[in-house]
Design an enzyme around this catalytic site. Structure first.
Site, short mmCIF file in Angstrom:
data_model
loop_
_atom_site.label_atom_id
_atom_site.label_comp_id
_atom_site.label_asym_id
_atom_site.label_seq_id
_atom_site.Cartn_x
_atom_site.Cartn_y
_atom_site.Cartn_z
N MET A 1 0.85 -1.20 0.00
CA MET A 1 0.00 0.00 0.00
C MET A 1 0.89 1.26 0.00
SD MET A 1 -3.37 -1.02 2.13
CE MET A 1 -2.71 -0.78 3.77
N GLY A 2 2.16 1.11 -0.36
CA GLY A 2 3.04 2.27 -0.43
C GLY A 2 3.53 2.71 0.95
N LEU B 1 6.62 3.08 1.69
CA LEU B 1 7.49 1.91 1.83
C LEU B 1 8.60 2.11 2.86
CD1 LEU B 1 7.84 0.90 -1.94
CD2 LEU B 1 6.15 0.17 -0.24
N HIS C 1 9.04 -3.66 3.52
CA HIS C 1 8.64 -3.88 2.13
C HIS C 1 9.86 -4.24 1.27
CE1 HIS C 1 5.51 -0.83 3.49
NE2 HIS C 1 4.74 -1.82 3.08
N GLY D 1 4.63 -10.55 3.75
CA GLY D 1 5.38 -10.46 5.00
C GLY D 1 4.68 -11.21 6.12
N GLN E 1 -3.15 -12.23 7.33
CA GLN E 1 -3.28 -11.97 5.89
C GLN E 1 -2.64 -13.11 5.09
OE1 GLN E 1 -2.63 -8.07 3.86
NE2 GLN E 1 -0.57 -8.82 3.53
P1 AMP Z 1 1.36 -3.07 3.43
O1 AMP Z 1 1.95 -2.02 2.55
O2 AMP Z 1 1.32 -2.71 4.87
O3 AMP Z 1 0.05 -3.60 2.90
O4 AMP Z 1 2.35 -4.31 3.37
C1 AMP Z 1 2.72 -4.88 2.14
C2 AMP Z 1 3.48 -6.15 2.38
O5 AMP Z 1 4.66 -5.86 3.14
C3 AMP Z 1 2.68 -7.18 3.19
O6 AMP Z 1 2.94 -8.48 2.68
C4 AMP Z 1 3.25 -7.00 4.56
O7 AMP Z 1 3.13 -8.16 5.37
C5 AMP Z 1 4.70 -6.69 4.27
N1 AMP Z 1 5.32 -6.00 5.40
C6 AMP Z 1 4.91 -4.84 5.97
N2 AMP Z 1 5.68 -4.54 7.03
C7 AMP Z 1 6.59 -5.55 7.15
C8 AMP Z 1 7.66 -5.84 8.06
N3 AMP Z 1 7.96 -5.04 9.07
N4 AMP Z 1 8.37 -6.97 7.86
C9 AMP Z 1 8.07 -7.81 6.83
N5 AMP Z 1 7.08 -7.59 5.95
C10 AMP Z 1 6.35 -6.49 6.10
#
Ligand code: AMP
Length: 278
Positions: free
Chosen positions: A25-26, A28, A32, A143, A149
């Site tokens: 969702m950006g 970053l 990410h 992640g 999720q």
């Molecule tokens: P989001 O932008 O929050 O929707 O996250 C996008 C992807 O990045 C998802 O698969 C999250 O689980 C992963 N992600 C977000 N934060 C972390 C983190 N701290 N460590 C590992 N993966 C992450």
């Protein structure tokens, strides 16, 4: 690095060998980027999507104020070696408004985050399936940070025979233990310090598991740490099945996930760790 805004442009982008997708969702951060690096290590082509999906936000949630920084995101993605960025507008993904056909997450979507955020996992899976179709990726990286999720995505891929391999990447944390999250940007100084209670709670539970404690003692160890932080309003502390997110019985042994969620002011944070209950 090619940046495209429409499904048509994405379909026209050249394709080379195995394609991996990282959906975001950006706003970053290193969490990410760890996904992109893991994808980079295995796939010839890495596609990153940036889309704040309105379908997975409740009416009272932070869709409008969710942090957005496309230029900053593109600079980071270029630096880690991304081939294609797909950053569509909401109207590109949902041209007729909310879709009439959606994915139902089923039971995995009802508990933990799903109990606090009704419809969240249906909205998430609906866009994940659309983005899998639009990117036609062979591998999809998620992640461990969003453990439920990941469970829901795996269940969808299995139950609907989606032709993609799901790959999980461990949580990336700040030096003080706090799991990186775009929502950490909402935290004031005191709340950012108090956020350590989530990772400390998860760590306490992991220590209890390593010491041979059972499900209830693991949960209690985590809960005690969170309860000691007056700024944190606890939503849940649970030891759950690693595939279904269902609460485990007290006599369970084997793999499990310890998941916590708490609010600091108006910001909701989550954290978790995989465990082996002996
Ligand atoms: P989001 O932008 O929050 O929707 O996250 C996008 C992807 O990045 C998802 O698969 C999250 O689980 C992963 N992600 C977000 N934060 C972390 C983190 N701290 N460590 C590992 N993966 C992450």
């Amino acid at each position: 690095m090619k940046v495209v805004r429409t499904g048509g442009e994405l379909a026209a982008a050249p394709r080379a060998g195995t394609r991996a997708v990282v959906m975001t969702m950006g706003a970053l951060h290193e969490g990410h980027l760890a996904l992109v690096r893991a994808a980079r290590a295995r796939a010839e082509q890495v596609v990153v999507t940036i889309f704040v999906n309105p379908l997975q936000f409740g009416p009272a949630e932070d869709f409008l104020r969710y942090p957005r920084d496309l230029d900053g995101d593109l600079a980071q993605l270029e630096a880690v070696g991304t081939d294609v960025v797909f950053a569509p507008e909401v109207t590109e993904i949902y041209p007729d408004g909310a879709p009439t056909v959606t994915v139902s997450a089923g039971p995995v979507g009802d508990v933990l985050e799903g109990a606090v955020r009704p419809g969240h996992f249906d909205g998430m899976l609906t866009v994940v399936l659309k983005l899998l179709h639009l990117t036609a990726a062979d591998l999809a990286y998620f992640g461990q940070k969003d453990a439920q999720q990941l469970m829901a995505v795996r269940a969808m891929v299995r139950d609907l025979d989606v032709p993609v391999e799901v790959v999980a990447v461990p949580i990336v944390r700040d030096a003080d233990g706090v799991a990186l999250s775009s929502r950490n940007a909402y935290l004031s100084g005191d709340d950012r310090v108090a956020a350590r209670a989530l990772s400390a709670a998860v760590a306490a539970g992991a220590r209890a598991a390593a010491a041979g404690e059972g499900v209830e003692a693991i949960r209690a160890a985590a809960e005690a740490v969170l309860a000691a932080e007056p700024r944190a309003a606890v939503d849940y502390v649970a030891v759950v099945h690693p595939e279904t997110a269902r609460t485990l019985p007290a006599d369970h042994t084997g793999p499990a996930v310890l998941a916590v969620a708490a609010r600091l002011g108006t910001t909701r944070l989550i954290d978790n760790t995989p465990l082996e209950v002996r």
